[in-house]
Design an enzyme around this catalytic site. Structure first.
Site, PDB file in Angstrom:
ATOM      1  N   SER A  72      33.984  -1.918 -11.608  1.00  0.00           N
ATOM      2  CA  SER A  72      35.004  -1.111 -12.268  1.00  0.00           C
ATOM      3  C   SER A  72      36.359  -1.321 -11.623  1.00  0.00           C
ATOM      4  O   SER A  72      36.462  -1.555 -10.425  1.00  0.00           O
ATOM      5  CB  SER A  72      34.633   0.373 -12.205  1.00  0.00           C
ATOM      6  OG  SER A  72      35.616   1.151 -12.869  1.00  0.00           O
ATOM      7  N   LYS A  85      27.034   2.818 -13.352  1.00  0.00           N
ATOM      8  CA  LYS A  85      28.266   2.320 -13.983  1.00  0.00           C
ATOM      9  C   LYS A  85      28.387   2.856 -15.407  1.00  0.00           C
ATOM     10  O   LYS A  85      29.486   3.190 -15.868  1.00  0.00           O
ATOM     11  CB  LYS A  85      28.257   0.785 -13.997  1.00  0.00           C
ATOM     12  CG  LYS A  85      29.441   0.142 -14.758  1.00  0.00           C
ATOM     13  CD  LYS A  85      30.790   0.596 -14.217  1.00  0.00           C
ATOM     14  CE  LYS A  85      31.937  -0.327 -14.635  1.00  0.00           C
ATOM     15  NZ  LYS A  85      32.106  -0.455 -16.082  1.00  0.00           N
ATOM     16  N   HIS A 113      29.571   6.333 -15.153  1.00  0.00           N
ATOM     17  CA  HIS A 113      30.993   6.219 -14.814  1.00  0.00           C
ATOM     18  C   HIS A 113      31.813   6.024 -16.082  1.00  0.00           C
ATOM     19  O   HIS A 113      32.823   6.700 -16.303  1.00  0.00           O
ATOM     20  CB  HIS A 113      31.191   5.043 -13.851  1.00  0.00           C
ATOM     21  CG  HIS A 113      32.607   4.563 -13.718  1.00  0.00           C
ATOM     22  ND1 HIS A 113      33.239   3.816 -14.705  1.00  0.00           N
ATOM     23  CD2 HIS A 113      33.520   4.693 -12.717  1.00  0.00           C
ATOM     24  CE1 HIS A 113      34.464   3.533 -14.321  1.00  0.00           C
ATOM     25  NE2 HIS A 113      34.658   4.042 -13.126  1.00  0.00           N
ATOM     26  N   ASN A 114      31.382   5.105 -16.937  1.00  0.00           N
ATOM     27  CA  ASN A 114      32.138   4.838 -18.157  1.00  0.00           C
ATOM     28  C   ASN A 114      32.114   6.027 -19.108  1.00  0.00           C
ATOM     29  O   ASN A 114      33.099   6.319 -19.791  1.00  0.00           O
ATOM     30  CB  ASN A 114      31.584   3.602 -18.857  1.00  0.00           C
ATOM     31  CG  ASN A 114      32.001   2.314 -18.174  1.00  0.00           C
ATOM     32  OD1 ASN A 114      32.380   2.314 -17.004  1.00  0.00           O
ATOM     33  ND2 ASN A 114      31.930   1.210 -18.883  1.00  0.00           N
ATOM     34  N   GLU A 146      34.511   8.400 -17.876  1.00  0.00           N
ATOM     35  CA  GLU A 146      35.832   7.846 -18.207  1.00  0.00           C
ATOM     36  C   GLU A 146      36.223   8.213 -19.639  1.00  0.00           C
ATOM     37  O   GLU A 146      37.364   8.620 -19.903  1.00  0.00           O
ATOM     38  CB  GLU A 146      35.788   6.331 -18.043  1.00  0.00           C
ATOM     39  CG  GLU A 146      37.053   5.590 -18.382  1.00  0.00           C
ATOM     40  CD  GLU A 146      36.846   4.081 -18.278  1.00  0.00           C
ATOM     41  OE1 GLU A 146      37.159   3.367 -19.257  1.00  0.00           O
ATOM     42  OE2 GLU A 146      36.351   3.619 -17.238  1.00  0.00           O
TER      43      GLU A 146
END
Length: 489
Positions: free
Chosen positions: A135, A190, A193-194, A197
């Site tokens: 990232s 991840k 995380h996205n 986001e």
């Protein structure tokens, strides 16, 4: 002659920047791309003079690597990853009981379920596999990304020196990279995380619309608000770039943001996060609303037609502007806390299902620098899990309890005002609904379960009997005709 530390397959911008980052940190890298001209242009251009070796075939690439060979893929997720894996297997050496096997690393945005499958498949061949979240975009890849590796644990010593050297660092020098967990844990983290986001961006977008349409602020005035917010608890990369976007003017002196079509794209990781939450039974409501908001934004022509015929509130915020902005800052922070609380709920649930020993505080540290959601706020999350590694929900940590208490009234005023003036705030409102549901000792699900038992004989548990005993009622009976039968779980 075998002399390179690692190879990179895929020389798009991310791949090139990560290769140069590795070279900057003293590693020799073999660069390979399916279109060999890209390799030559890169080595003779931006990478000229760096410790980067060109390779025009996979065979040549492998021959230049030290053992254990480390090959990283930064190619399109899906079938291209599987295709390269199949081409690499005959060229790499499996472990022999003394030496570990060669390592393949997938640094793309792959689905974690594919990573689980690939890890098991390559380990059956005596090779090792890492699926790593990367990232930070192009800038992060070049100067320090957040890296989230998971997969074959035996591969971690082979890649740790490289990954931790090139990763972003927090203030005390700690790298934003550590081992996440087995099989697909790296890509799962991840993915979450996205998803977070997506949520952060939608929360900010709703605040922007309330300021723009509700208060009538200019872009310059909004840029000043975000500048102020970036000096407090909301200090973060996304708040910072929002400030820059609102302040930006083109060569004609006009605000570029006003000319961008209001249709937000996506690459699928947000949808994967919501799908995983459904599979795990986790109420990831805020990220779900953020994904649906992007779907709604894509209906550009349909919305334009609807705007001409559908009635509804369409007003302005009345009263003290500065007071509303102060409330909005607290509402944004409260919604952000809920978003991360839900994301951590999902990671904890998945860890139980897949047997991953996730270091939840360590994950927050990995996100402190280099990545898109980096913020000061993440330090509070690390502190929370350092204090209690078994914390069931961030909302139960004393710091976050206090933050929610301080923002509660402001959050409700903002959501109420948005409803009154007709500005959609799906993440601000859904996060408030989640918070109210989570803090409620009793929800109306008793009625829902009674309905299920009525039409489908799905049974129910009772509050006056031990958990695990199930009952069914003949709901069409009257008085003494009502029957309930107990079922043992």
């Amino acid at each position: 002659m075998s002399q390179a530390d690692i190879a990179m397959i895929g020389l798009a911008v991310m791949g090139q920047n990560l290769v140069m980052n590795m070279a900057d940190h003293g590693f020799t890298v073999v660069a390979y791309n399916r279109t060999t001209k890209v390799v030559d242009d890169f080595v003779d251009g931006p990478a000229k003079g760096m410790s980067i070796l060109p390779a025009h075939s996979l065979e040549e690439m492998v021959s230049l690597l030290k053992r254990p060979r480390r090959v990283m893929l930064l190619v399109k997720a899906g079938q291209p990853v599987d295709d390269f894996i199949e081409r690499l297997i005959p060229l790499l050496e499996p472990g022999d009981g003394v030496n570990s096997g060669d390592v393949i690393i997938d640094g793309g945005n792959s689905n974690y379920e594919d990573t689980i499958r690939r890890t098991k498949y390559l380990e059956s061949k005596g090779l090792l596999f890492i699926g790593s979240g990367v990232s930070g975009g192009e800038e992060g890849a070049r100067h320090g990304p957040s890296l989230m590796p998971g997969g074959s644990k035996a591969a971690w010593p082979a890649i740790k020196p490289i990954f931790q050297a090139v990763a972003a660092k927090v203030a005390d020098g700690t790298p934003c990279c550590d081992w996440v967990g087995g099989t697909g844990a790296g890509h799962f983290v991840k993915m979450v995380h996205n998803g977070i986001e997506y949520g952060d961006m939608q929360i900010i977008a709703e605040a922007y619309q309330l300021m723009k349409e509700g208060l009538g602020l200019t872009n310059d005035e909004m840029a000043e608000v975000f500048t102020k917010w970036n000096e407090g608890p909301l200090d973060s990369y996304l708040i910072e770039i929002t400030r820059d976007i609102l302040a930006y003017k083109d060569e004609k002196g006009e605000a570029t943001v006003d000319y961008i079509l209001d249709s937000a794209g996506q690459k699928g990781t947000g949808k994967w996060t919501v799908s995983s939450a459904l599979d795990q039974g986790t109420p990831l409501t805020l990220v779900g609303e953020a994904v649906f908001a992007r779907f709604l934004s894509a209906l550009v022509d349909e919305r334009a037609a609807a705007a001409k015929v559908l009635c509804g509130a369409n007003g302005r915020v009345t009263g003290d502007r500065e007071a509303f902005l102060a409330d909005l800052e607290k509402a944004v922070y409260a919604a952000k806390i809920v978003s991360y609380a839900q994301g951590y709920m999902l990671m904890r649930a998945a860890a139980g299902v897949y047997g991953w020993d996730l270091n939840l505080g360590g994950i927050a540290l990995m996100w402190r620098g280099g990545c898109i959601i980096r913020s000061v706020f993440l330090g509070k999350i690390k502190d929370a899990f350092d204090a209690d590694p078994n914390l069931p929900n961030l909302l139960l940590n004393p710091y976050f309890q206090q933050a929610m208490a301080e923002g509660d009234a402001a959050w409700r005023r903002v959501v109420s005002t948005a409803v009154q003036i007709g500005v959609p705030v799906p993440t601000l409102s859904s996060s408030l609904a989640f918070y109210d549901g989570y803090r409620r000792e009793r929800l109306p699900a008793n009625l829902t379960q009674a309905q299920r038992d009525y039409f489908g004989a799905h049974t129910y548990e009772r509050v006056d009997t031990p958990r695990g005993q199930f009952f069914h009622t003949n709901w069409t009976g009257q008085g003494g005709d009502v029957t309930s039968r107990a079922y043992q779980a």
